[in-house]
Design a protein around this motif. Sequence first.
Motif, PDB file in Angstrom:
ATOM      1  N   THR A  35      14.519   3.667 -47.803  1.00 24.99           N
ATOM      2  CA  THR A  35      14.302   3.390 -49.231  1.00 24.99           C
ATOM      3  C   THR A  35      13.963   4.677 -49.980  1.00 24.99           C
ATOM      4  O   THR A  35      14.756   5.172 -50.781  1.00 24.99           O
ATOM      5  N   ASN A  62      -5.224   0.862 -55.337  1.00 26.30           N
ATOM      6  CA  ASN A  62      -3.819   0.504 -55.135  1.00 26.30           C
ATOM      7  C   ASN A  62      -3.473   0.624 -53.644  1.00 26.30           C
ATOM      8  O   ASN A  62      -3.329   1.726 -53.129  1.00 26.30           O
ATOM      9  N   SER A 180      11.098  -0.579 -51.211  1.00 17.67           N
ATOM     10  CA  SER A 180      11.396  -1.879 -50.595  1.00 17.67           C
ATOM     11  C   SER A 180      11.027  -3.055 -51.498  1.00 17.67           C
ATOM     12  O   SER A 180      10.195  -2.948 -52.395  1.00 17.67           O
TER      13      SER A 180
HETATM   14  O1  TXA Z   1      10.022   1.390 -49.651  1.00 14.86           O
HETATM   15  C1  TXA Z   1       8.794   1.390 -49.692  1.00 14.86           C
HETATM   16  O2  TXA Z   1       8.121   0.332 -49.789  1.00 14.86           O
HETATM   17  C2  TXA Z   1       8.082   2.747 -49.614  1.00 14.86           C
HETATM   18  C3  TXA Z   1       8.364   3.341 -48.232  1.00 14.86           C
HETATM   19  C4  TXA Z   1       7.625   4.630 -47.998  1.00 14.86           C
HETATM   20  O3  TXA Z   1       8.068   2.393 -47.252  1.00 14.86           O
HETATM   21  N1  TXA Z   1       6.684   2.607 -49.851  1.00 14.86           N
HETATM   22  C5  TXA Z   1       6.182   2.320 -51.089  1.00 14.86           C
HETATM   23  O4  TXA Z   1       4.787   2.244 -51.131  1.00 14.86           O
HETATM   24  O5  TXA Z   1       6.867   2.162 -52.064  1.00 14.86           O
HETATM   25  P1  TXA Z   1       3.950   2.259 -52.481  1.00 14.86           P
HETATM   26  O6  TXA Z   1       2.544   2.401 -52.036  1.00 14.86           O
HETATM   27  O7  TXA Z   1       4.462   3.268 -53.376  1.00 14.86           O
HETATM   28  O8  TXA Z   1       4.102   0.817 -53.055  1.00 14.86           O
HETATM   29  C6  TXA Z   1       3.452  -0.272 -52.429  1.00 14.86           C
HETATM   30  C7  TXA Z   1       3.278  -1.419 -53.381  1.00 14.86           C
HETATM   31  C8  TXA Z   1       2.246  -1.107 -54.457  1.00 14.86           C
HETATM   32  O9  TXA Z   1       2.723  -1.594 -55.697  1.00 14.86           O
HETATM   33  C9  TXA Z   1       1.011  -1.888 -53.984  1.00 14.86           C
HETATM   34  O10 TXA Z   1       0.205  -2.290 -55.067  1.00 14.86           O
HETATM   35  C10 TXA Z   1       1.643  -3.061 -53.269  1.00 14.86           C
HETATM   36  O11 TXA Z   1       2.793  -2.553 -52.650  1.00 14.86           O
HETATM   37  N2  TXA Z   1       0.740  -3.595 -52.220  1.00 14.86           N
HETATM   38  C11 TXA Z   1       0.362  -3.005 -51.073  1.00 14.86           C
HETATM   39  N3  TXA Z   1      -0.503  -3.787 -50.385  1.00 14.86           N
HETATM   40  C12 TXA Z   1      -0.664  -4.907 -51.117  1.00 14.86           C
HETATM   41  C13 TXA Z   1      -1.433  -6.100 -50.955  1.00 14.86           C
HETATM   42  N4  TXA Z   1      -2.215  -6.289 -49.901  1.00 14.86           N
HETATM   43  N5  TXA Z   1      -1.355  -7.065 -51.920  1.00 14.86           N
HETATM   44  C14 TXA Z   1      -0.551  -6.882 -53.003  1.00 14.86           C
HETATM   45  N6  TXA Z   1       0.204  -5.772 -53.213  1.00 14.86           N
HETATM   46  C15 TXA Z   1       0.141  -4.797 -52.292  1.00 14.86           C
END
Ligand code: TXA
Length: 347
Positions: A35, A62, A180
Amino acid sequence: MKTEIIKVSLDSIDILKKGAKLIREGELVAIPTETVYGLGANAYDSEACKRIFEAKGRPGDNPLIVHIQSPEQAEEISVTNSLYYKLAKRFMPGALTIILPKKPIIPDTVTAGLDSVAIRCPENEIARKLIELSERPIAAPSANSSGKPSPTTAKHVFDDLQGKIPLILDGGECRVGVESTVIKITENSIVLLRPGEITVEMLKEVCDNVTVASAVKEELKANEKPLSPGMKYKHYAPKASLYLIDDRYIDFIKFAKDKQENENCAIMCYNEEIELLEKKNLLPVGKREDIKMQTHNLFILLRKADDLGVDTVYAHLPSDEGESLAIYNRMIRACAHHVLGGINGKG
Ligand code: TXA
Ligand code: MG
């Protein structure tokens, strides 16, 4: 700190071992996924994960996604259910993140104190090999500094995090180009929190009860509690003002040509339109029907637009259906909902 960029393939076992050693020692390593690039740390090491937030300048509330080597590894860190395994069978490894109740082994730093954890088994084999060699799950958000578009090349990561992390594993351009699909599930329901390569239609093939969180398409209301902390942050906004043109109501070429004559602007156009416009500051996104290519190019072009030093950027309003919903979701946030034309146009 000196930041090393090293090219990797599945055969570069010594380099992957070096990355895994850094992860085990509590350091940060930028890793390729299908991704976008991720900024990885040992998911069981609270101190290491704190460093992710520092390096990115990410708000501590976050939460991070935890990357696993196989769908079954979810048992270590979360409470799974039958729908999880149905989805895993169809979409894992792949660009799908599933939120489930967390187990205590995952530190609060990773989940920002929530009682749930986001889990993803990436398709990219280099990423999975690194998790395997690290002998633990890897917590990784996108490897950009907070507020910039997610990185889809090792150079993007270097531009943002140079001097802040020891190692970037360069696996080439990411295949998909946006993050993703994120879903929250129960035994028999799915809520889409962030659209990506795995579409609503694909999820409906596995579960009848799929809903889309309103923040995917609309602005959060002033006092609305977001279903995902990431929804409340103003996402990437270019330095220039970005406007989306609803081409069902506005003649895009006529409009763009006029802007090219009168403003210091960039135009994100379809490939078919290149010949009809001035070449200066033209950012072709792909053919009109080629949503995969447009998705792949999206963050690359938004970063380029920043480098051009223009005052305004004009682009087509993407469709909010099917595969295109992922582009719509990123663009509508990047332009702060500034759509020109149509009944929803706000000027
Ligand atoms: O493609 C992807 O998902 C990439 C690659 C590196 O795997 N990662 C990514 O992570 O985009 P990030 O941290 O940029 O986005 C993660 C999203 C954030 O909007 C966060 O708020 C949400 O997922 N998230 C993570 N854990 C959560 C939870 N327990 N409950 C609700 N939302 C959550
Ligand atoms: Mg991100």
